[in-house]
Design a protein around this motif. Structure first.
Motif, short mmCIF file in Angstrom:
data_model
loop_
_atom_site.label_atom_id
_atom_site.label_comp_id
_atom_site.label_asym_id
_atom_site.label_seq_id
_atom_site.Cartn_x
_atom_site.Cartn_y
_atom_site.Cartn_z
N UNK A 265 0.78 -1.23 0.00
CA UNK A 265 0.00 0.00 0.00
C UNK A 265 0.82 1.27 0.00
N UNK A 266 2.17 1.17 0.07
CA UNK A 266 3.02 2.36 0.14
C UNK A 266 4.13 2.31 -0.92
N UNK A 267 3.82 1.75 -2.06
CA UNK A 267 4.85 1.61 -3.08
C UNK A 267 5.15 2.93 -3.77
N UNK A 268 4.24 3.89 -3.67
CA UNK A 268 4.45 5.18 -4.31
C UNK A 268 5.58 5.98 -3.71
N UNK A 269 5.87 5.78 -2.41
CA UNK A 269 6.89 6.59 -1.75
C UNK A 269 8.29 6.33 -2.31
N UNK A 270 8.77 5.08 -2.38
CA UNK A 270 10.09 4.87 -2.99
C UNK A 270 10.11 5.20 -4.47
N UNK A 271 8.96 5.04 -5.14
CA UNK A 271 8.88 5.40 -6.55
C UNK A 271 9.13 6.90 -6.73
N UNK A 278 16.49 10.61 -10.29
CA UNK A 278 16.80 10.67 -11.73
C UNK A 278 16.77 12.12 -12.21
N UNK A 279 15.71 12.84 -11.88
CA UNK A 279 15.57 14.22 -12.35
C UNK A 279 16.64 15.14 -11.76
N UNK A 280 17.17 14.78 -10.58
CA UNK A 280 18.23 15.59 -9.97
C UNK A 280 19.61 15.26 -10.52
N UNK A 281 19.69 14.31 -11.47
CA UNK A 281 20.94 14.10 -12.19
C UNK A 281 21.74 12.88 -11.84
N UNK A 282 21.19 11.95 -11.07
CA UNK A 282 21.95 10.74 -10.73
C UNK A 282 22.32 9.97 -11.99
N UNK A 283 23.53 9.39 -12.00
CA UNK A 283 23.95 8.60 -13.16
C UNK A 283 23.15 7.32 -13.29
N UNK A 284 22.93 6.66 -12.17
CA UNK A 284 22.13 5.45 -12.14
C UNK A 284 21.32 5.44 -10.84
N UNK A 285 20.11 4.90 -10.91
CA UNK A 285 19.25 4.78 -9.73
C UNK A 285 18.69 3.37 -9.67
N UNK A 286 18.78 2.77 -8.49
CA UNK A 286 18.16 1.48 -8.23
C UNK A 286 17.22 1.62 -7.05
N UNK A 287 16.06 1.02 -7.15
CA UNK A 287 15.10 1.00 -6.05
C UNK A 287 14.87 -0.44 -5.63
N UNK A 288 14.99 -0.69 -4.32
CA UNK A 288 14.72 -2.04 -3.82
C UNK A 288 13.59 -1.97 -2.80
N UNK A 289 12.72 -2.96 -2.86
CA UNK A 289 11.53 -3.02 -2.00
C UNK A 289 11.42 -4.43 -1.44
#
Length: 514
Positions: A265-271, A278-289
Motif C-alpha cells: 500500500x506504500x509503493x508510491x513513496x520509494x517510486x 533521476x531528475x536531480x541528475x543521478x547517473x544510475x538509480x536502483x530502487x529495492x523493495x
C-alpha cells in the motif's frame, strides 16, 4: 548569505570601536542614511515631498531613526519625530542625535500631542529593533496601536522598520502581541535570524540590507567570537555547490543512488524518491523493495530506474555495496520485522546514507542509537518533519518550533549527523555547528509525497559527489525552488512528481545565476 543573531550583531557593534577603531556614531550615520535611502527609493514614483514620521525609541535603534530624519529633511521632505514620552533620557547616542534634531528645529512630538500621524505618507518604526525584552507594553504598545489605526484608515501609508519590526524576536522569529506587519524592513550588515523564520518573516515585508561602512565579517573572525554561524540558503550559494560536469562524464561518473523503501500500500513513496533522484541528475538509480512488493513497483516505475528486492540484512548490504548514496525509509512501513531489519542496517553500515520517514521511526529515541552514528567516518543525513523529530528527541513540537535553529544545531552536534529539519522554513544543521535556513518553498508543498521527493533529490546529489551538508542544502533549495515555480500558476494542487520534474530546469537556471 550570513544571517545574524542579536548577540552576533551586538558583538559586531562592540568590536567596531574597540578593535576596528570605528566609532559607533559613524556606524549609526551609515545606518540612518541607509534607512533614508531605502525610503526614497521605495517612494521614487511619488516624485514629491513626503510627510515622514520617525517613531524613535530611546536606544540606538531610535538614534538610527533620528539620523534618517536629518537626511530626509535635507533631501526636501517634511519630517517629524515622535518619541514615547516627554522624558528625553536614553542612550548616549540617542541623546546626541536628539540634540541635533532639536538644533535643526525638526519637530519632536509625544503621544500627548494628539494625532501625531496625521497626513503621514511614511511611518518609520525605530522603537526597539533587536532590543525587545518580554512583551510590548506601555507607550511603546500605544504608539504601535496608533500606527496601526492610521494605516487602517490610510492603507497607502508606507510602513518601514529599522533593523527589525518592534516586537519581533531577532533570534527565534516569535512576535509579541501588537507587532505590526511592515512594508519594508531596512536591516544592517545582514538579515537577522528571526527575519527568516515564521511568524516573523511574514511581518518584515521586503527586506533591504544596508551596509555599516566596513566589512563586518572581519569582526566575526575574531578569536573571541564563540557564536556558531547561520547561513541563508540562496540561489547564489547553490550555484557554488552544484557539481560541475566535464564533457567526458558518463553514467558511472554521476553516482549510483540506491532507494530502499516500500511496503504493501506504500509503493508510491520509494517510486517518488527514485524518480526525483533521476531528475536531480543521478547517473544510475536502483530502487529495492520487500520481495512481495517488487512486481507492483516494476509496473509503476519509470524505465530509467533499476529495481530489486530484499528480505533480510544480507540483501540490504549486498544492494548497498558500491553505491555512492543510499536513501532508506520512504514507505517502508512500521511492522516489527521491518523496523528491526532497517535499524540493524542503519546502525552498522558505513555507506553514505540518507534516513527518512519510516526509517526514522525505526530508530526510536536518538539517545538509544545516536552513539552509533557519532562513530561514523561520514555523517548520516536525517530528514525528519516536526512530528518525527519530536519522537527522536522527546521534545514537544511547540518547543522545537519556538527555537528551531538552536534545537537543530545542538542535535546535529550531539549526534554528529546532518539534520534536515523540514518545515517552514526547513533548516539544515551540520555536525560542526553550522545551520543553514532555506529561502525557497511555499505552503503548496503541504501534501503527501513531498518528503519522499526531497529524499530522492538529496540522495542523488550526495551520490554525485557533494558532501553531506552540501547535498542537504542544495536538495532543500532546489526542491523548494521547483515548488515555487509551480506556485506561480497554482497555489495548491501541484504534485510531488511535478516538483521532481521541474528540478532539472531549476538547476539549469541556478547555475551561473550570479
Amino acid at each position: 548569505m550570513r544571517i545574524l543573531t542579536k548577540e552576533e550583531a551586538k558583538f559586531i557593534d562592540q568590536w567596531a570601536p574597540t578593535k576596528g577603531h570605528l566609532p559607533l556614531a559613524l556606524l549609526m550615520e551609515n545606518a540612518g542614511r541607509g534607512v533614508a535611502e531605502a525610503i526614497v527609493t521605495a517612494t521614487e514614483e511619488e516624485n514629491r515631498s513626503l510627510d515622514v514620521v520617525i517613531v524613535a525609541g530611546k536606544g540606538n535603534n531610535g538614534a538610527d531613526g533620528l539620523v534618517a530624519a536629518r537626511q530626509l529633511e535635507e533631501w526636501g521632505h517634511e519630517v517629524r519625530v515622535v518619541i514615547p514620552c516627554d522624558d528625553k533620557s536614553g542612550s548616549p547616542l540617542f541623546q546626541q542625535q536628539l540634540a541635533a534634531i532639536e538644533a535643526l528645529e525638526i519637530p519632536v512630538l509625544t503621544l500627548a500631542d494628539g494625532d501625531v500621524f496625521e497626513a503621514a505618507d511614511v511611518i518609520v518604526d525605530g522603537l526597539l529593533g533587536t532590543g525587545l525584552q518580554g512583551e510590548l507594553q506601555g507607550p511603546i504598545l500605544e504608539l504601535l496601536d496608533r500606527m496601526e489605526a492610521h494605516v487602517d484608515t490610510y492603507p497607502d501609508t508606507l510602513l518601514v522598520a529599522i533593523d527589525v519590526p518592534s516586537g519581533l524576536n531577532a533570534n527565534t522569529g516569535a512576535v509579541a502581541e501588537g507587532t505590526l506587519g511592515m512594508d519594508l524592513t531596512v536591516t544592517f550588515g545582514a538579515p537577522k535570524q528571526g527575519m527568516c523564520l515564521y511568524p516573523g518573516k511574514s511581518y518584515c515585508g521586503e527586506i533591504i540590507v544596508k551596509g555599516l561602512g566596513f566589512a563586518w565579517e572581519t569582526a566575526l573572525l575574531d578569536e573571541s567570537n564563540e557564536h556558531f554561524p547561520t547561513e541563508l540558503i540562496t540561489a547564489e550559494l547553490i550555484d557554488a555547490l552544484l557539481p560541475e560536469r566535464e564533457p567526458t562524464y558518463h553514467k558511472g561518473s554521476n553516482g549510483h543512488t540506491l532507494i530502499i523503501g516500500g511496503s504493501d500500500g506504500m509503493i508510491g513513496a520509494p517510486l517518488l524518491a527514485a524518480e526525483a533522484a533521476v531528475y536531480a541528475g543521478a547517473g544510475k538509480v536502483t530502487t529495492v523493495v520487500p520481495s512481495d512488493c517488487l512486481r507492483m513497483l516494476q509496473t509503476k516505475i519509470m524505465p530509467e530506474v533499476m529495481t530489486g528486492s530484499f528480505g533480510n540484512l544480507l540483501h540490504l548490504r549486498m544492494h548497498s555495496s558500491e553505491k555512492q548514496a543510499v536513501a532508506i525509509g520512504p514507505g517502508l512501513g512500521r511492522n516489527e520485522e521491518t523496523t528491526t531489519l532497517v535499524k540493524n542496517f542503519m546502525t552498522t553500515t558505513e555507506v553514505p546514507l540518507v534516513i527518512d520517514a519510516d526509517a526514522l521511526w525505526a530508530l526510536g529515541h536518538m539517545d538509544i542509537v545516536g552513539h552509533e552514528f557519532s562513530k561514523r567516518e561520514r555523517p548520516v543525513i536525517m530528514t525528519p518533519h516536526l512530528g518525527e523529530f519530536a519522537r527522536l528527541t522527546g521534545l514537544t513540537i511547540d518547543s522545537i518550533e519556538a527555537n528551531r535553529i538552536e534545537v537543530a544545531r545542538q542535535f546535529a552536534i550531539k549526534y554528529q549527523v546532518v539534520l534536515v529539519l523540514k518545515g517552514a522554513p526547513t533548516v539544515v544543521a551540520s555536525p560542526d555547528g553550522l545551520v543553514a535556513v532555506n529561502s525557497s518553498g511555499n505552503e503548496g508543498m503541504g501534501t503527501g509525497g513531498m518528503g519522499d521527493t526531497l529524499t530522492g533529490i538529496i540522495a542523488s546529489l550526495l551520490g554525485q559527489g557533494l558532501e553531506e551538508v552540501e547535498a542537504a542544502m542544495a536538495g532543500v533549495f532546489l526542491h523548494g525552488a521547483a515548488a515555487d515555480f509551480l506556485y506561480e500558476t497554482r497555489h495548491v494542487g501541484f504534485m510531488p512528481s511535478e516538483v521532481a520534474r521541474q528540478v532539472p530546469y531549476i538547476m539549469t537556471e541556478v547555475v551561473g545565476s550570479e
